[in-house]
Design a protein around this motif. Structure first.
Motif, PDB file in Angstrom:
ATOM      1  N   PHE A  32      48.593  49.868  36.776  1.00 35.12           N
ATOM      2  CA  PHE A  32      48.700  48.425  36.617  1.00 35.12           C
ATOM      3  C   PHE A  32      48.301  47.972  35.221  1.00 35.12           C
ATOM      4  N   GLY A  33      47.889  48.865  34.379  1.00 36.41           N
ATOM      5  CA  GLY A  33      47.437  48.484  33.046  1.00 36.41           C
ATOM      6  C   GLY A  33      46.006  48.896  32.833  1.00 36.41           C
ATOM      7  N   ASN A  34      45.469  48.439  31.740  1.00 32.77           N
ATOM      8  CA  ASN A  34      44.110  48.823  31.364  1.00 32.77           C
ATOM      9  C   ASN A  34      43.112  47.750  31.759  1.00 32.77           C
ATOM     10  N   SER A  35      42.571  47.860  32.937  1.00 36.73           N
ATOM     11  CA  SER A  35      41.493  46.975  33.357  1.00 36.73           C
ATOM     12  C   SER A  35      40.184  47.581  32.891  1.00 36.73           C
ATOM     13  N   HIS A  36      39.276  46.723  32.505  1.00 37.92           N
ATOM     14  CA  HIS A  36      37.981  47.193  32.021  1.00 37.92           C
ATOM     15  C   HIS A  36      36.897  46.820  33.036  1.00 37.92           C
ATOM     16  N   LEU A  37      35.975  47.708  33.240  1.00 36.07           N
ATOM     17  CA  LEU A  37      34.919  47.474  34.231  1.00 36.07           C
ATOM     18  C   LEU A  37      34.178  46.168  33.992  1.00 36.07           C
ATOM     19  N   GLU A  38      33.978  45.811  32.729  1.00 38.73           N
ATOM     20  CA  GLU A  38      33.224  44.585  32.444  1.00 38.73           C
ATOM     21  C   GLU A  38      33.992  43.320  32.839  1.00 38.73           C
ATOM     22  N   ASP A  39      35.310  43.426  33.074  1.00 41.15           N
ATOM     23  CA  ASP A  39      36.106  42.272  33.480  1.00 41.15           C
ATOM     24  C   ASP A  39      36.082  42.025  34.991  1.00 41.15           C
ATOM     25  N   ILE A  40      35.710  43.022  35.758  1.00 38.08           N
ATOM     26  CA  ILE A  40      35.778  42.911  37.215  1.00 38.08           C
ATOM     27  C   ILE A  40      34.912  41.768  37.756  1.00 38.08           C
ATOM     28  N   PRO A  41      33.669  41.601  37.326  1.00 40.02           N
ATOM     29  CA  PRO A  41      32.876  40.480  37.864  1.00 40.02           C
ATOM     30  C   PRO A  41      33.529  39.121  37.601  1.00 40.02           C
ATOM     31  N   SER A  42      34.122  38.951  36.434  1.00 40.02           N
ATOM     32  CA  SER A  42      34.772  37.690  36.103  1.00 40.02           C
ATOM     33  C   SER A  42      35.955  37.413  37.032  1.00 40.02           C
ATOM     34  N   VAL A  43      36.740  38.436  37.306  1.00 41.01           N
ATOM     35  CA  VAL A  43      37.882  38.283  38.211  1.00 41.01           C
ATOM     36  C   VAL A  43      37.404  37.897  39.601  1.00 41.01           C
ATOM     37  N   LEU A  44      36.422  38.619  40.112  1.00 35.16           N
ATOM     38  CA  LEU A  44      35.922  38.333  41.461  1.00 35.16           C
ATOM     39  C   LEU A  44      35.239  36.968  41.533  1.00 35.16           C
ATOM     40  N   ASN A  45      34.501  36.593  40.492  1.00 37.40           N
ATOM     41  CA  ASN A  45      33.860  35.275  40.469  1.00 37.40           C
ATOM     42  C   ASN A  45      34.893  34.157  40.440  1.00 37.40           C
ATOM     43  N   THR A  46      35.978  34.346  39.694  1.00 39.96           N
ATOM     44  CA  THR A  46      37.038  33.350  39.656  1.00 39.96           C
ATOM     45  C   THR A  46      37.656  33.175  41.033  1.00 39.96           C
ATOM     46  N   CYS A  47      37.878  34.276  41.718  1.00 44.14           N
ATOM     47  CA  CYS A  47      38.430  34.198  43.076  1.00 44.14           C
ATOM     48  C   CYS A  47      37.513  33.404  43.996  1.00 44.14           C
ATOM     49  N   THR A  48      36.240  33.730  43.992  1.00 47.64           N
ATOM     50  CA  THR A  48      35.316  33.015  44.883  1.00 47.64           C
ATOM     51  C   THR A  48      35.166  31.559  44.463  1.00 47.64           C
ATOM     52  N   ASP A  49      35.200  31.282  43.161  1.00 47.90           N
ATOM     53  CA  ASP A  49      35.136  29.891  42.701  1.00 47.90           C
ATOM     54  C   ASP A  49      36.318  29.074  43.210  1.00 47.90           C
ATOM     55  N   GLN A  50      37.449  29.725  43.418  1.00 48.19           N
ATOM     56  CA  GLN A  50      38.644  29.046  43.913  1.00 48.19           C
ATOM     57  C   GLN A  50      38.694  29.005  45.444  1.00 48.19           C
ATOM     58  N   GLY A  51      37.684  29.548  46.090  1.00 52.68           N
ATOM     59  CA  GLY A  51      37.597  29.484  47.546  1.00 52.68           C
ATOM     60  C   GLY A  51      38.142  30.705  48.268  1.00 52.68           C
ATOM     61  N   ILE A  52      38.532  31.718  47.524  1.00 57.15           N
ATOM     62  CA  ILE A  52      39.024  32.940  48.153  1.00 57.15           C
ATOM     63  C   ILE A  52      37.821  33.702  48.692  1.00 57.15           C
TER      64      ILE A  52
END
Length: 66
Positions: A32-52
């Motif tokens: 899927f591309g180059n995801s970086h471990l340090e980006d994972i918390p931001s992605v998950l936090n954005t999801c929860t901030d949006q109510g997911i």
């Protein structure tokens, strides 16, 4: 966010889930591309901030990083 009620689960579940396979990046075997471990918390936090409140994950995604 819209939620649904599943009788066997006490919490209402968001109609949209966060799929985490893409967080595995190329090293996770999903290409899927180059995801970086340090980006994972931001992605998950954005999801929860949006109510997911439901994640699609499996231990093989990212070799246990997610």
């Amino acid at each position: 966010m819209n939620y649904i009620k599943i009788p066997s689960i006490p919490q209402e579940i968001s109609r949209i889930a966060c799929g985490t396979a893409s967080l595995a990046g190329t090293n996770g075997g999903y290409c899927f591309g180059n995801s970086h471990l340090e980006d994972i918390p931001s992605v998950l936090n954005t999801c929860t901030d949006q109510g997911i409140n439901i994640l699609d994950w499996a231990p093989i995604y990212g070799f246990h990083y997610v």
